[in-house]
Scaffold this motif. Structure first.
Motif, PDB file in Angstrom:
ATOM      1  N   ALA A   1       0.809  -1.114  -0.257  1.00 50.33           N
ATOM      2  CA  ALA A   1       0.574  -0.248  -0.362  1.00 50.33           C
ATOM      3  C   ALA A   1       0.765   1.110  -0.256  1.00 50.33           C
ATOM      4  CB  ALA A   1      -0.866  -0.149   1.394  1.00 50.33           C
ATOM      5  N   ILE A   2       1.598   1.532   0.619  1.00 56.67           N
ATOM      6  CA  ILE A   2       2.952   2.278   0.775  1.00 56.67           C
ATOM      7  C   ILE A   2       4.356   2.120  -0.454  1.00 56.67           C
ATOM      8  CG2 ILE A   2       1.817   3.380   2.682  1.00 56.67           C
ATOM      9  CD1 ILE A   2       4.223   2.161   4.382  1.00 56.67           C
ATOM     10  N   PRO A   3       4.850   3.352  -0.628  1.00 60.10           N
ATOM     11  CA  PRO A   3       5.945   3.398  -1.692  1.00 60.10           C
ATOM     12  C   PRO A   3       7.547   2.526  -0.331  1.00 60.10           C
ATOM     13  CG  PRO A   3       4.941   5.654  -1.837  1.00 60.10           C
ATOM     14  CD  PRO A   3       4.420   4.520  -0.874  1.00 60.10           C
ATOM     15  N   GLN A   4       7.359   2.035  -1.699  1.00 57.36           N
ATOM     16  CA  GLN A   4       9.750   1.452  -0.479  1.00 57.36           C
ATOM     17  C   GLN A   4      10.410   2.237  -1.229  1.00 57.36           C
ATOM     18  OE1 GLN A   4       8.820  -1.158   1.558  1.00 57.36           O
ATOM     19  NE2 GLN A   4       6.724  -1.246   0.508  1.00 57.36           N
ATOM     20  N   ASN A   5      10.302   3.676  -0.661  1.00 60.93           N
ATOM     21  CA  ASN A   5      11.005   4.198  -1.243  1.00 60.93           C
ATOM     22  C   ASN A   5      12.240   5.289   0.068  1.00 60.93           C
ATOM     23  OD1 ASN A   5       9.859   7.001  -0.758  1.00 60.93           O
ATOM     24  ND2 ASN A   5       9.326   6.680  -2.912  1.00 60.93           N
ATOM     25  N   LEU A   6      12.629   6.186  -0.116  1.00 60.86           N
ATOM     26  CA  LEU A   6      13.584   7.392   0.434  1.00 60.86           C
ATOM     27  C   LEU A   6      12.525   7.778   1.482  1.00 60.86           C
ATOM     28  CD1 LEU A   6      17.927   6.979   0.398  1.00 60.86           C
ATOM     29  CD2 LEU A   6      16.256   5.858   2.048  1.00 60.86           C
ATOM     30  N   GLN A   7      12.196   8.704   0.998  1.00 59.92           N
ATOM     31  CA  GLN A   7      10.865   9.691   1.451  1.00 59.92           C
ATOM     32  C   GLN A   7       9.751   8.990   2.060  1.00 59.92           C
ATOM     33  OE1 GLN A   7      11.485   9.004  -2.126  1.00 59.92           O
ATOM     34  NE2 GLN A   7      13.028  11.023  -1.946  1.00 59.92           N
ATOM     35  N   VAL A   8      10.460   7.606   2.392  1.00 60.92           N
ATOM     36  CA  VAL A   8       8.574   7.143   3.365  1.00 60.92           C
ATOM     37  C   VAL A   8       9.778   5.809   4.468  1.00 60.92           C
ATOM     38  CG1 VAL A   8       6.762   5.023   4.171  1.00 60.92           C
ATOM     39  CG2 VAL A   8       7.328   6.663   1.586  1.00 60.92           C
ATOM     40  N   PHE A   9      10.690   5.905   3.977  1.00 64.42           N
ATOM     41  CA  PHE A   9      11.469   5.040   5.289  1.00 64.42           C
ATOM     42  C   PHE A   9      12.783   5.670   5.230  1.00 64.42           C
ATOM     43  CE2 PHE A   9       8.922   1.625   3.864  1.00 64.42           C
ATOM     44  CZ  PHE A   9       8.489   0.970   4.843  1.00 64.42           C
ATOM     45  N   TYR A  10      13.185   5.902   6.756  1.00 62.23           N
ATOM     46  CA  TYR A  10      14.786   6.280   7.233  1.00 62.23           C
ATOM     47  C   TYR A  10      15.518   5.550   7.239  1.00 62.23           C
ATOM     48  CZ  TYR A  10      13.994   6.433  11.936  1.00 62.23           C
ATOM     49  OH  TYR A  10      14.181   6.596  12.953  1.00 62.23           O
ATOM     50  N   ASP A  11      15.102   4.479   7.130  1.00 62.50           N
ATOM     51  CA  ASP A  11      16.302   2.919   7.313  1.00 62.50           C
ATOM     52  C   ASP A  11      14.808   2.326   6.687  1.00 62.50           C
ATOM     53  OD1 ASP A  11      14.103   2.099   9.540  1.00 62.50           O
ATOM     54  OD2 ASP A  11      16.019   2.918  10.834  1.00 62.50           O
ATOM     55  N   ASP A  12      15.987   0.840   7.110  1.00 64.94           N
ATOM     56  CA  ASP A  12      14.977  -0.648   6.517  1.00 64.94           C
ATOM     57  C   ASP A  12      13.595  -0.856   6.992  1.00 64.94           C
ATOM     58  OD1 ASP A  12      16.671  -0.754   8.491  1.00 64.94           O
ATOM     59  OD2 ASP A  12      16.468  -3.174   8.530  1.00 64.94           O
ATOM     60  N   CYS A  13      13.791  -0.897   8.346  1.00 66.28           N
ATOM     61  CA  CYS A  13      11.857  -0.127   8.695  1.00 66.28           C
ATOM     62  C   CYS A  13      11.158   0.723   9.572  1.00 66.28           C
ATOM     63  CB  CYS A  13      11.648  -1.578   9.749  1.00 66.28           C
ATOM     64  SG  CYS A  13      12.909  -1.588  11.332  1.00 66.28           S
ATOM     65  N   HIS A  14      11.781   1.814  10.289  1.00 64.86           N
ATOM     66  CA  HIS A  14      11.147   2.954  10.110  1.00 64.86           C
ATOM     67  C   HIS A  14      10.707   4.026   9.252  1.00 64.86           C
ATOM     68  CE1 HIS A  14      14.381   1.187  13.095  1.00 64.86           C
ATOM     69  NE2 HIS A  14      12.889   1.931  14.066  1.00 64.86           N
ATOM     70  N   PHE A  15       9.688   4.669   9.721  1.00 62.33           N
ATOM     71  CA  PHE A  15       9.258   5.712   8.916  1.00 62.33           C
ATOM     72  C   PHE A  15       9.657   7.025   8.547  1.00 62.33           C
ATOM     73  CE2 PHE A  15       6.060   2.662   9.360  1.00 62.33           C
ATOM     74  CZ  PHE A  15       5.505   2.042   7.656  1.00 62.33           C
ATOM     75  N   THR A  16       9.718   7.107   7.559  1.00 61.47           N
ATOM     76  CA  THR A  16       9.906   8.795   7.993  1.00 61.47           C
ATOM     77  C   THR A  16       8.365   9.288   8.538  1.00 61.47           C
ATOM     78  OG1 THR A  16       9.243   9.743   5.624  1.00 61.47           O
ATOM     79  CG2 THR A  16      11.675   9.033   6.029  1.00 61.47           C
ATOM     80  N   GLU A  17       8.538  10.975   8.595  1.00 60.70           N
ATOM     81  CA  GLU A  17       6.838  11.183   8.466  1.00 60.70           C
ATOM     82  C   GLU A  17       5.934  11.287   7.690  1.00 60.70           C
ATOM     83  OE1 GLU A  17       5.507  15.818  10.160  1.00 60.70           O
ATOM     84  OE2 GLU A  17       7.815  15.725  10.103  1.00 60.70           O
ATOM     85  N   LEU A  18       6.836  11.602   6.688  1.00 57.67           N
ATOM     86  CA  LEU A  18       5.636  11.548   5.676  1.00 57.67           C
ATOM     87  C   LEU A  18       5.508   9.578   5.110  1.00 57.67           C
ATOM     88  CD1 LEU A  18       3.996  11.774   3.196  1.00 57.67           C
ATOM     89  CD2 LEU A  18       5.911  11.595   1.524  1.00 57.67           C
TER      90      LEU A  18
END
Length: 94
Positions: free
Chosen positions: A47-64
């Motif tokens: 359901a969500i993109p797998q990129n650095l705008q969404v994740f800041y590492d391999d399993c933790h989300f950014t604010e976006l």
């Protein structure tokens, strides 16, 4: 299958490819077991993109990423009783 170079003997960390492969296997097994046990499970990986705008590492989300997850979960809950009379599917990412 995991990449052959997932963790070389002189490395302290898994490669990005290995982490992605581990997460894919984990998500597949989680969905399989949830289905077998008739437990609801939101497939966030679909359901969500797998990129650095969404994740800041391999399993933790950014604010976006956290906002996107909250939106997917909210839509999932709103589509089910007692919030909605007829359950509907949450659309996967394009």
């Amino acid at each position: 299958m995991l990449p052959s170079n997932a963790l070389a003997t002189n490395q302290k960390h898994y490669s990005a490819a290995a982490l992605a492969a581990f997460l894919k296997l984990y998500n597949e097994k989680l969905l399989q077991v949830s289905q077998q046990l008739h437990i609801e499970c939101i497939d966030l990986a679909a359901a969500i993109p797998q990129n650095l705008q969404v994740f800041y590492d391999d399993c933790h989300f950014t604010e976006l990423g956290a906002e996107l997850v909250a939106g997917v979960v909210a839509e999932y809950l709103k589509a089910r009783l007692p919030f909605h009379a007829t359950p509907v599917q949450v659309a996967a990412k394009p």
